[in-house]
Design a protein around this motif. Structure first.
Motif, PDB file in Angstrom:
ATOM      1  N   PHE A 106       0.833  -1.205   0.000  1.00 61.46           N
ATOM      2  CA  PHE A 106       0.000   0.000   0.000  1.00 61.46           C
ATOM      3  C   PHE A 106       0.869   1.257   0.000  1.00 61.46           C
ATOM      4  O   PHE A 106       0.525   2.253  -0.639  1.00 61.46           O
ATOM      5  N   PHE A 107       1.997   1.195   0.683  1.00 61.65           N
ATOM      6  CA  PHE A 107       2.941   2.313   0.625  1.00 61.65           C
ATOM      7  C   PHE A 107       3.585   2.396  -0.761  1.00 61.65           C
ATOM      8  O   PHE A 107       3.725   3.486  -1.334  1.00 61.65           O
ATOM      9  N   LEU A 108       3.996   1.256  -1.299  1.00 60.97           N
ATOM     10  CA  LEU A 108       4.673   1.248  -2.599  1.00 60.97           C
ATOM     11  C   LEU A 108       3.760   1.784  -3.694  1.00 60.97           C
ATOM     12  O   LEU A 108       4.199   2.559  -4.555  1.00 60.97           O
ATOM     13  N   ASP A 109       2.492   1.383  -3.671  1.00 60.18           N
ATOM     14  CA  ASP A 109       1.547   1.895  -4.663  1.00 60.18           C
ATOM     15  C   ASP A 109       1.337   3.399  -4.505  1.00 60.18           C
ATOM     16  O   ASP A 109       1.231   4.132  -5.500  1.00 60.18           O
TER      17      ASP A 109
ATOM     18  N   ALA B 132      -6.126   2.634  -0.531  1.00 54.16           N
ATOM     19  CA  ALA B 132      -5.394   3.392  -1.546  1.00 54.16           C
ATOM     20  C   ALA B 132      -5.378   4.874  -1.215  1.00 54.16           C
ATOM     21  O   ALA B 132      -4.306   5.501  -1.144  1.00 54.16           O
ATOM     22  N   HIS B 133      -6.555   5.457  -0.971  1.00 56.16           N
ATOM     23  CA  HIS B 133      -6.565   6.899  -0.690  1.00 56.16           C
ATOM     24  C   HIS B 133      -6.046   7.190   0.716  1.00 56.16           C
ATOM     25  O   HIS B 133      -5.466   8.255   0.964  1.00 56.16           O
ATOM     26  N   GLU B 134      -6.195   6.237   1.632  1.00 52.22           N
ATOM     27  CA  GLU B 134      -5.702   6.469   2.989  1.00 52.22           C
ATOM     28  C   GLU B 134      -4.175   6.490   3.037  1.00 52.22           C
ATOM     29  O   GLU B 134      -3.577   7.329   3.738  1.00 52.22           O
ATOM     30  N   TYR B 135      -3.531   5.603   2.287  1.00 54.27           N
ATOM     31  CA  TYR B 135      -2.063   5.584   2.301  1.00 54.27           C
ATOM     32  C   TYR B 135      -1.479   6.739   1.496  1.00 54.27           C
ATOM     33  O   TYR B 135      -0.376   7.220   1.801  1.00 54.27           O
ATOM     34  N   SER B 136      -2.198   7.204   0.500  1.00 56.54           N
ATOM     35  CA  SER B 136      -1.780   8.459  -0.143  1.00 56.54           C
ATOM     36  C   SER B 136      -1.860   9.603   0.860  1.00 56.54           C
ATOM     37  O   SER B 136      -0.992  10.490   0.886  1.00 56.54           O
ATOM     38  N   GLY B 137      -2.884   9.554   1.719  1.00 55.25           N
ATOM     39  CA  GLY B 137      -3.010  10.548   2.775  1.00 55.25           C
ATOM     40  C   GLY B 137      -1.849  10.493   3.753  1.00 55.25           C
ATOM     41  O   GLY B 137      -1.354  11.537   4.222  1.00 55.25           O
ATOM     42  N   ILE B 138      -1.392   9.281   4.070  1.00 53.94           N
ATOM     43  CA  ILE B 138      -0.234   9.142   4.957  1.00 53.94           C
ATOM     44  C   ILE B 138       0.979   9.850   4.364  1.00 53.94           C
ATOM     45  O   ILE B 138       1.678  10.617   5.055  1.00 53.94           O
ATOM     46  N   LEU B 139       1.240   9.610   3.086  1.00 57.20           N
ATOM     47  CA  LEU B 139       2.427  10.218   2.462  1.00 57.20           C
ATOM     48  C   LEU B 139       2.293  11.730   2.384  1.00 57.20           C
ATOM     49  O   LEU B 139       3.283  12.457   2.556  1.00 57.20           O
ATOM     50  N   ASP B 140       1.092  12.225   2.134  1.00 54.07           N
ATOM     51  CA  ASP B 140       0.888  13.678   2.170  1.00 54.07           C
ATOM     52  C   ASP B 140       1.166  14.213   3.574  1.00 54.07           C
ATOM     53  O   ASP B 140       1.773  15.280   3.740  1.00 54.07           O
TER      54      ASP B 140
ATOM     55  N   GLY C 251      -5.933  -1.216  17.605  1.00 54.07           N
ATOM     56  CA  GLY C 251      -6.196  -0.181  18.593  1.00 54.07           C
ATOM     57  C   GLY C 251      -5.670   1.196  18.227  1.00 54.07           C
ATOM     58  O   GLY C 251      -6.419   2.185  18.304  1.00 54.07           O
ATOM     59  N   PRO C 252      -4.396   1.340  17.821  1.00 50.87           N
ATOM     60  CA  PRO C 252      -3.892   2.673  17.497  1.00 50.87           C
ATOM     61  C   PRO C 252      -4.686   3.378  16.413  1.00 50.87           C
ATOM     62  O   PRO C 252      -4.968   4.574  16.513  1.00 50.87           O
ATOM     63  N   ASN C 253      -5.069   2.650  15.353  1.00 49.10           N
ATOM     64  CA  ASN C 253      -5.875   3.274  14.295  1.00 49.10           C
ATOM     65  C   ASN C 253      -7.233   3.711  14.819  1.00 49.10           C
ATOM     66  O   ASN C 253      -7.700   4.823  14.532  1.00 49.10           O
ATOM     67  N   ALA C 254      -7.892   2.819  15.569  1.00 43.99           N
ATOM     68  CA  ALA C 254      -9.226   3.143  16.076  1.00 43.99           C
ATOM     69  C   ALA C 254      -9.166   4.286  17.079  1.00 43.99           C
ATOM     70  O   ALA C 254      -9.997   5.207  17.047  1.00 43.99           O
ATOM     71  N   LEU C 255      -8.206   4.255  17.973  1.00 45.58           N
ATOM     72  CA  LEU C 255      -8.069   5.310  18.978  1.00 45.58           C
ATOM     73  C   LEU C 255      -7.722   6.640  18.314  1.00 45.58           C
ATOM     74  O   LEU C 255      -8.229   7.697  18.717  1.00 45.58           O
ATOM     75  N   ASP C 256      -6.865   6.596  17.303  1.00 37.93           N
ATOM     76  CA  ASP C 256      -6.497   7.833  16.610  1.00 37.93           C
ATOM     77  C   ASP C 256      -7.705   8.421  15.882  1.00 37.93           C
ATOM     78  O   ASP C 256      -7.876   9.646  15.845  1.00 37.93           O
TER      79      ASP C 256
ATOM     80  N   THR D  20       4.212   8.925  12.529  1.00 38.96           N
ATOM     81  CA  THR D  20       3.535   7.637  12.648  1.00 38.96           C
ATOM     82  C   THR D  20       2.386   7.564  11.658  1.00 38.96           C
ATOM     83  O   THR D  20       1.609   8.513  11.517  1.00 38.96           O
ATOM     84  N   ALA D  21       2.264   6.425  10.987  1.00 39.14           N
ATOM     85  CA  ALA D  21       1.262   6.244   9.938  1.00 39.14           C
ATOM     86  C   ALA D  21      -0.040   5.700  10.522  1.00 39.14           C
ATOM     87  O   ALA D  21      -0.177   4.501  10.747  1.00 39.14           O
ATOM     88  N   PHE D  22      -0.986   6.610  10.786  1.00 38.27           N
ATOM     89  CA  PHE D  22      -2.346   6.214  11.190  1.00 38.27           C
ATOM     90  C   PHE D  22      -3.248   6.415   9.972  1.00 38.27           C
ATOM     91  O   PHE D  22      -3.734   7.522   9.724  1.00 38.27           O
ATOM     92  N   HIS D  23      -3.499   5.355   9.222  1.00 33.42           N
ATOM     93  CA  HIS D  23      -4.139   5.558   7.921  1.00 33.42           C
ATOM     94  C   HIS D  23      -5.622   5.910   8.009  1.00 33.42           C
ATOM     95  O   HIS D  23      -6.158   6.594   7.142  1.00 33.42           O
ATOM     96  N   ARG D  24      -6.314   5.496   9.088  1.00 31.36           N
ATOM     97  CA  ARG D  24      -7.759   5.755   9.124  1.00 31.36           C
ATOM     98  C   ARG D  24      -8.087   7.240   9.284  1.00 31.36           C
ATOM     99  O   ARG D  24      -9.187   7.668   8.931  1.00 31.36           O
ATOM    100  N   ARG D  25      -7.180   8.028   9.794  1.00 32.00           N
ATOM    101  CA  ARG D  25      -7.474   9.457   9.951  1.00 32.00           C
ATOM    102  C   ARG D  25      -7.631  10.164   8.604  1.00 32.00           C
ATOM    103  O   ARG D  25      -8.141  11.274   8.541  1.00 32.00           O
ATOM    104  N   TYR D  26      -7.183   9.491   7.519  1.00 27.26           N
ATOM    105  CA  TYR D  26      -7.314  10.071   6.180  1.00 27.26           C
ATOM    106  C   TYR D  26      -8.512   9.499   5.426  1.00 27.26           C
ATOM    107  O   TYR D  26      -8.726   9.838   4.262  1.00 27.26           O
ATOM    108  N   ASN D  27      -9.295   8.641   6.078  1.00 23.22           N
ATOM    109  CA  ASN D  27     -10.462   8.043   5.428  1.00 23.22           C
ATOM    110  C   ASN D  27     -11.497   9.122   5.095  1.00 23.22           C
ATOM    111  O   ASN D  27     -11.854   9.936   5.948  1.00 23.22           O
ATOM    112  N   ARG D  28     -11.989   9.132   3.868  1.00 22.20           N
ATOM    113  CA  ARG D  28     -12.900  10.195   3.428  1.00 22.20           C
ATOM    114  C   ARG D  28     -14.191  10.199   4.235  1.00 22.20           C
ATOM    115  O   ARG D  28     -14.738  11.271   4.543  1.00 22.20           O
TER     116      ARG D  28
END
Length: 439
Positions: A14-17, A262-270, A176-181, A116-124
């Motif tokens: 997901f990071f590589l893509d 896909a969009h969440e990991y793009s959000g991480i890199l941003d 837990g970290p994703n849900a808590l974040d 730290t990569a919390f991917h759910r915080r970028y979920n639309r």
């Protein structure tokens, strides 16, 4: 910016893509111990390494993405920052708060960015929900976040997820970290109130319930489940104090397995690029979430309760003497013991009460007598045990009165209305069943 990915496990694709989709980023190198995973990249002419230290020494990357087992995050992140390389680390940042502090101190000393990569915080869908919330967060009464999945569908063959020494635990430290974040993103900083784990297999919990409160006084519950039979359930319900209910299904619109990533990991890199641009002023929330997870384990692992797990056999007690009277002035006293051991063949008295005793020394006056019953098998009778008769639950063990000890003790049964043996046709030989209070 030139990036390297260290660790080619289940998360790395997901990071590589996301790197490939971002024209401002270039993949400079990859690193993994498994040469089979490196082979496709070697064929494409990319620099490949089996040692993260050699990768860092080569000086090919300005930033690294760490997607290794959790127990390796701290050492590899520190090594990268000591080379002046910015670090994007998969959650959790570390297993322990002490390691998180070590990593943060290294970031400070080297003036390197740690993200730290919390991917759910970028979920639309999460972001849409956040936009609908009142600016005054005190208008929110409660938030419930369910984060349920079947972990075996998500590991991609990476068995370290189920190794408590490598992962640090189970669903609490993984999901837990994703849900808590995500909850923190909606209502602000969180403080743990209670935590309970369950469905523990070889030391790894597959279920957990965390209760929290924000600094604004908003109550929150996070439910984590690794044992959903199939599929995923990742949703958030927000209850406002005026009765309004707002919801978000984080997977809505993403029907294919993991397609939301896909969009969440793009959000991480941003987010990583923004943190690098912010430089020394950037403050990563990773350590706060590590501390919250560590506190959840501290609370949950010392509790007797384990959800979804049976701790004892049900016990059958056969009535040897029925009693038919009730009193409102009995004057029993709740003993301090939350449980009592019972040997096979022992006889004890069963007493219903509506007085709701809960604290040692509480007086119990309103009672209905059921009778004396002989326990067929050795057991432990505990407060909270369900009491069943002919397939129907008739009450809950409230505790014990020992006014007749050592001859026998009175097992007090919480009931909504008093009744005696005659009210429930509890004759000689009838079987009363005690079942563990579990869920």
């Amino acid at each position: 910016m030139k990036l390297a990915v260290i660790g080619l496990g289940a998360i790395a694709p997901f990071f590589l893509d996301a790197i490939e989709r971002d024209p401002s980023l270039t993949l400079a190198a990859v690193c993994d111990l498994d040469d089979k995973k490196l082979a496709p990249w070697r064929e494409r002419g990319l620099a490949v390494f089996t040692s993260h230290q050699e990768l860092l020494d080569a000086g090919l990357a300005e930033g690294v993405i760490v997607t290794l087992p959790n127990d390796l995050h701290a050492d590899v992140a520190c090594a990268a920052m000591e080379h002046g390389v910015a670090v994007c680390c998969e959650k959790p940042m570390t297993i322990t708060a002490a390691d998180a502090q070590r990593v943060i101190e290294t970031s400070r000393l080297t003036e390197s960015v740690l993200f730290t990569a919390f991917h759910r915080r970028y979920n639309r869908n999460l972001l849409d929900l956040a936009a609908k919330l009142p600016a005054d967060r005190t208008r929110i009464a409660r938030v419930v976040h369910r984060y349920h999945e079947n972990i075996e569908e998500h590991t991609g063959g990476d068995q370290w997820y189920l190794d408590v020494s490598r992962c640090g635990g189970g669903c609490v430290i993984d999901n837990g970290p994703n849900a808590l974040d995500a909850v923190r993103h909606l209502i602000g900083d969180l403080r743990l109130i209670d935590a309970t784990i369950g469905d523990v297999r070889s030391g790894t919990e597959f279920y957990a319930e965390l209760d929290l409160v924000s600094t604004n006084g908003v109550q929150a519950r996070v439910e984590l489940d690794w044992a959903l039979p199939t599929g995923e359930m990742k949703d958030i319900v927000v209850e406002l104090r005026d009765g309004t209910v707002l919801t978000a299904d984080l997977l809505d619109g993403y029907d294919a397995f993991k397609s939301s990533l896909a969009h969440e990991y793009s959000g991480i890199l941003d987010g990583f690029k923004a943190a690098i641009a912010e430089g020394r002023e950037y403050r990563d929330p990773g350590p706060d979430l590590v501390a919250l997870v560590e506190e959840a384990y501290r609370v949950a692992r010392r509790k007797e309760t384990r959800l979804r797990m049976t701790a004892k056999h049900e016990s059958v007690a056969k009535v040897v003497k029925s009693l038919f009277h009730a009193r409102d002035d009995r004057g029993m006293t709740l003993s301090p013991w939350a449980s009592r051991c019972v040997q096979a063949g022992e006889v004890h008295e069963l007493v219903t009460t509506t007085d709701r005793p809960s604290v040692e020394g509480d007086r119990i006056d309103h009672v209905g007598f059921l009778g004396f019953a002989e326990f067929k098998n050795a057991t432990v009778v505990e407060r909270g045990d369900g009491v069943w008769l002919r397939g129907r639950r008739i009450g809950t063990v409230a505790g014990f009165d020992e006014c007749h000890a050592p001859n026998h003790y009175n097992i007090l049964i919480d009931v909504p209305l008093l009744f005696t043996a005659s009210d429930v046709n509890l004759g000689i030989g009838a079987e009363v069943i005690f079942k563990e209070a579990s869920r």
